[in-house]
Design an enzyme around this catalytic site. Sequence first.
Site, PDB file in Angstrom:
ATOM      1  N   GLY A  24       1.219  -1.346  -0.026  1.00 41.54           N
ATOM      2  CA  GLY A  24      -0.078   0.141  -0.033  1.00 41.54           C
ATOM      3  C   GLY A  24       1.040   1.365   0.043  1.00 41.54           C
ATOM      4  O   GLY A  24       1.457   0.757   0.390  1.00 41.54           O
ATOM      5  N   VAL A  51      17.513   8.068  -3.751  1.00 39.02           N
ATOM      6  CA  VAL A  51      18.424   8.770  -5.063  1.00 39.02           C
ATOM      7  C   VAL A  51      20.090   9.340  -4.767  1.00 39.02           C
ATOM      8  O   VAL A  51      20.140   8.898  -5.370  1.00 39.02           O
ATOM      9  CB  VAL A  51      17.134   9.172  -6.492  1.00 39.02           C
ATOM     10  CG1 VAL A  51      17.606   9.851  -7.574  1.00 39.02           C
ATOM     11  CG2 VAL A  51      16.246   7.882  -6.153  1.00 39.02           C
ATOM     12  N   GLY A 108       5.713  -2.195   3.625  1.00 41.69           N
ATOM     13  CA  GLY A 108       5.451  -3.016   4.832  1.00 41.69           C
ATOM     14  C   GLY A 108       6.295  -3.766   5.103  1.00 41.69           C
ATOM     15  O   GLY A 108       6.716  -4.631   4.560  1.00 41.69           O
ATOM     16  N   ASP A 109       5.382  -5.343   6.482  1.00 44.44           N
ATOM     17  CA  ASP A 109       6.129  -6.248   6.093  1.00 44.44           C
ATOM     18  C   ASP A 109       5.885  -7.439   5.269  1.00 44.44           C
ATOM     19  O   ASP A 109       6.890  -8.039   5.184  1.00 44.44           O
ATOM     20  CB  ASP A 109       5.178  -6.923   7.866  1.00 44.44           C
ATOM     21  CG  ASP A 109       3.915  -6.764   7.425  1.00 44.44           C
ATOM     22  OD1 ASP A 109       3.133  -6.036   7.188  1.00 44.44           O
ATOM     23  OD2 ASP A 109       2.743  -7.208   8.718  1.00 44.44           O
ATOM     24  N   GLY A 110       4.938  -7.041   4.431  1.00 45.35           N
ATOM     25  CA  GLY A 110       4.649  -8.035   3.596  1.00 45.35           C
ATOM     26  C   GLY A 110       6.063  -7.921   2.304  1.00 45.35           C
ATOM     27  O   GLY A 110       6.583  -9.099   1.958  1.00 45.35           O
ATOM     28  N   ILE A 144       0.790   3.377   6.444  1.00 40.53           N
ATOM     29  CA  ILE A 144       0.052   4.382   7.189  1.00 40.53           C
ATOM     30  C   ILE A 144      -0.045   3.062   8.926  1.00 40.53           C
ATOM     31  O   ILE A 144      -0.820   4.389   9.563  1.00 40.53           O
ATOM     32  CB  ILE A 144      -1.047   4.952   6.970  1.00 40.53           C
ATOM     33  CG1 ILE A 144      -1.603   3.688   6.680  1.00 40.53           C
ATOM     34  CG2 ILE A 144      -0.744   5.695   5.393  1.00 40.53           C
ATOM     35  CD1 ILE A 144      -3.248   4.608   6.264  1.00 40.53           C
ATOM     36  N   MET A 183      -8.743   3.819   8.961  1.00 44.09           N
ATOM     37  CA  MET A 183      -7.871   2.174   8.508  1.00 44.09           C
ATOM     38  C   MET A 183      -6.761   1.541   9.590  1.00 44.09           C
ATOM     39  O   MET A 183      -6.940   2.478  10.474  1.00 44.09           O
ATOM     40  CB  MET A 183      -6.855   3.240   7.134  1.00 44.09           C
ATOM     41  CG  MET A 183      -8.057   2.510   5.966  1.00 44.09           C
ATOM     42  SD  MET A 183      -7.260   2.834   4.627  1.00 44.09           S
ATOM     43  CE  MET A 183      -7.870   2.308   3.388  1.00 44.09           C
ATOM     44  N   GLY A 184      -5.905   0.697   9.066  1.00 45.80           N
ATOM     45  CA  GLY A 184      -4.608   0.081  10.469  1.00 45.80           C
ATOM     46  C   GLY A 184      -4.668  -1.174   9.734  1.00 45.80           C
ATOM     47  O   GLY A 184      -3.888  -1.789  10.499  1.00 45.80           O
ATOM     48  N   HIS A 208     -22.956  15.647  21.931  1.00 46.63           N
ATOM     49  CA  HIS A 208     -22.796  14.905  20.946  1.00 46.63           C
ATOM     50  C   HIS A 208     -21.611  14.206  20.690  1.00 46.63           C
ATOM     51  O   HIS A 208     -21.093  14.369  21.670  1.00 46.63           O
ATOM     52  CB  HIS A 208     -22.219  15.252  18.976  1.00 46.63           C
ATOM     53  CG  HIS A 208     -21.251  16.538  19.690  1.00 46.63           C
ATOM     54  ND1 HIS A 208     -20.025  16.495  18.991  1.00 46.63           N
ATOM     55  CD2 HIS A 208     -20.963  17.405  19.986  1.00 46.63           C
ATOM     56  CE1 HIS A 208     -18.960  16.934  19.535  1.00 46.63           C
ATOM     57  NE2 HIS A 208     -19.182  17.527  20.144  1.00 46.63           N
TER      58      HIS A 208
HETATM   59  P1  ADP Z   1       2.421  -4.088   2.846  1.00 44.86           P
HETATM   60  O1  ADP Z   1       4.414  -4.397   2.504  1.00 44.86           O
HETATM   61  O2  ADP Z   1       2.120  -3.127   2.586  1.00 44.86           O
HETATM   62  O3  ADP Z   1       2.465  -5.213   4.099  1.00 44.86           O
HETATM   63  P2  ADP Z   1       1.754  -6.907   1.200  1.00 44.86           P
HETATM   64  O4  ADP Z   1       1.612  -7.286   2.559  1.00 44.86           O
HETATM   65  O5  ADP Z   1       0.669  -6.610   0.288  1.00 44.86           O
HETATM   66  O6  ADP Z   1       2.581  -5.255   1.957  1.00 44.86           O
HETATM   67  O7  ADP Z   1       2.741  -7.416   0.374  1.00 44.86           O
HETATM   68  C1  ADP Z   1       3.645  -6.410  -0.744  1.00 44.86           C
HETATM   69  C2  ADP Z   1       4.357  -7.118  -1.853  1.00 44.86           C
HETATM   70  O8  ADP Z   1       5.160  -8.498  -1.500  1.00 44.86           O
HETATM   71  C3  ADP Z   1       3.223  -8.364  -2.136  1.00 44.86           C
HETATM   72  O9  ADP Z   1       2.401  -8.576  -3.346  1.00 44.86           O
HETATM   73  C4  ADP Z   1       4.289  -9.455  -2.454  1.00 44.86           C
HETATM   74  O10 ADP Z   1       5.009  -9.160  -3.899  1.00 44.86           O
HETATM   75  C5  ADP Z   1       5.647  -9.314  -1.736  1.00 44.86           C
HETATM   76  N1  ADP Z   1       5.130 -10.437  -0.744  1.00 44.86           N
HETATM   77  C6  ADP Z   1       4.454 -10.335   0.774  1.00 44.86           C
HETATM   78  N2  ADP Z   1       4.253 -11.136   1.070  1.00 44.86           N
HETATM   79  C7  ADP Z   1       5.613 -12.259   0.951  1.00 44.86           C
HETATM   80  C8  ADP Z   1       6.200 -13.415   1.257  1.00 44.86           C
HETATM   81  N3  ADP Z   1       5.813 -14.242   2.259  1.00 44.86           N
HETATM   82  N4  ADP Z   1       7.011 -13.637   0.114  1.00 44.86           N
HETATM   83  C9  ADP Z   1       7.475 -13.243  -1.339  1.00 44.86           C
HETATM   84  N5  ADP Z   1       7.020 -11.670  -1.129  1.00 44.86           N
HETATM   85  C10 ADP Z   1       5.969 -12.074  -0.443  1.00 44.86           C
HETATM   86  O1  F6P Z   2      -1.773  -1.435   5.582  1.00 39.98           O
HETATM   87  C1  F6P Z   2      -2.001  -0.351   4.556  1.00 39.98           C
HETATM   88  C2  F6P Z   2      -3.383  -0.162   4.154  1.00 39.98           C
HETATM   89  O2  F6P Z   2      -4.080   1.500   3.676  1.00 39.98           O
HETATM   90  C3  F6P Z   2      -4.248  -0.868   5.337  1.00 39.98           C
HETATM   91  O3  F6P Z   2      -4.751   0.557   6.432  1.00 39.98           O
HETATM   92  C4  F6P Z   2      -5.655  -1.119   4.261  1.00 39.98           C
HETATM   93  O4  F6P Z   2      -6.592  -2.279   5.507  1.00 39.98           O
HETATM   94  C5  F6P Z   2      -5.196  -1.916   3.473  1.00 39.98           C
HETATM   95  O5  F6P Z   2      -4.038  -1.267   2.886  1.00 39.98           O
HETATM   96  C6  F6P Z   2      -6.079  -1.374   2.090  1.00 39.98           C
HETATM   97  O6  F6P Z   2      -5.451  -1.998   1.645  1.00 39.98           O
HETATM   98  P1  F6P Z   2      -5.824  -1.437  -0.723  1.00 39.98           P
HETATM   99  O7  F6P Z   2      -5.641  -0.430  -1.277  1.00 39.98           O
HETATM  100  O8  F6P Z   2      -5.622  -2.642  -1.014  1.00 39.98           O
HETATM  101  O9  F6P Z   2      -7.367  -1.582  -0.308  1.00 39.98           O
END
Ligand code: ADP
Ligand code: F6P
Length: 324
Positions: A15, A28, A106-108, A130, A173-174, A220
């Site tokens: 996101g 950069v 983020g963590d993903g 965020i 959100m969150g 309110h």
């Molecule tokens: P965020 O980085 O905001 O937490 P996501 O969880 O959607 O977002 O992860 C972003 C991208 O990172 C995913 O679409 C994928 O390409 C990659 N990713 C997430 N989790 C994994 C994983 N366990 N292994 C490999 N790639 C991952």
């Molecule tokens: O991780 C950021 C975030 O905005 C979350 O707060 C929310 O749940 C999610 O992304 C929404 O994702 P999308 O933009 O795919 O609807």
Amino acid sequence: MSEEKKTIGIMTSGGDAPGMNATIRAVVRSALARDMRIMGIMRGYNGLLTGEVKEMHLRSVSEILHRGGTILYTARCDEFRTLEGQIKAAETCRKFGMSGVVVIGGDGSFRGAVDLSKQGINCVGIPATIDNDIAASDYTIGFDTAMNTACEMIDKLRDTSQSHERCSVVEVMGRNAGHLALEVGVASGATSIVIPEIPIDIENDIIHKINKVQRKGKKHFIIVVAEGTGLTNEISRRIEEETGIQSRVTVLGHVQRGGAPTVRERVMASAMGYRAVELLSFGVTNRVVVLKNSQITDMDINEALEMKKPIDLKLYKISNTISI
Ligand code: ADP
Ligand code: F6P
């Protein structure tokens, strides 16, 4: 014979978050200052699968410091989750001469960085979401702007709920975390804050509280609900049914992800971006840049991903005491 310049890449993934552009600028320019080449990878990990990679220069990042969004675009990429995808991504890195990549997300996105690192590409993460749900860091880029945006929106809702003597139930959100909702709830004087980390009894914690503060003259009410609880509509319905006060739901949604980054965001982005490049220049991998005790430092990504961020219970208690 002139030596090949060290080349690194940069991507934004997951996101988007206000301040991502400021981070790109910092990375950069820090890389160029170290006489490295820097490649912009488009649309997160997708760019490493499609080969959408472009070299960046000093002026590629002009006029973006104060803008929301990300000039590199961002996306989620399922193909990269597979081993084949990860091998292909590493091949693209090598094709463009990239020995390392800065992953802003983020963590993903950091899990992805761990996988790319296993394929021999040095990876450093910069926390940008965020949600502020990266436990290793006290701060994630985008959080401050999102808090300010949400609070500004709730201030506007306050005007109309005051005029109509209504209740405003606002969904913030969150994802699965309540950090954004908690701070926004405190800043907007919410009568109740509902977050996934703290179990709530709607009867006692909301209905009774509204009745109690109404008897003390309050006319309110603002209830801030984190999206991760999934309780927004139920809370609003029960308030109307059980207190007789009209209630309206507002889902703030993606407006929280946009807008010009705040000063704090820009400063963090600049310092974190600089640190990420410094780390890659040392040849390290699997690190994430973090803010700890007001210091920019770094730690192992795997270790960072294992940590759970606790909610600020004291702040929750303070809110319950003073927002009455
Ligand atoms: P965020 O980085 O905001 O937490 P996501 O969880 O959607 O977002 O992860 C972003 C991208 O990172 C995913 O679409 C994928 O390409 C990659 N990713 C997430 N989790 C994994 C994983 N366990 N292994 C490999 N790639 C991952
Ligand atoms: O991780 C950021 C975030 O905005 C979350 O707060 C929310 O749940 C999610 O992304 C929404 O994702 P999308 O933009 O795919 O609807």
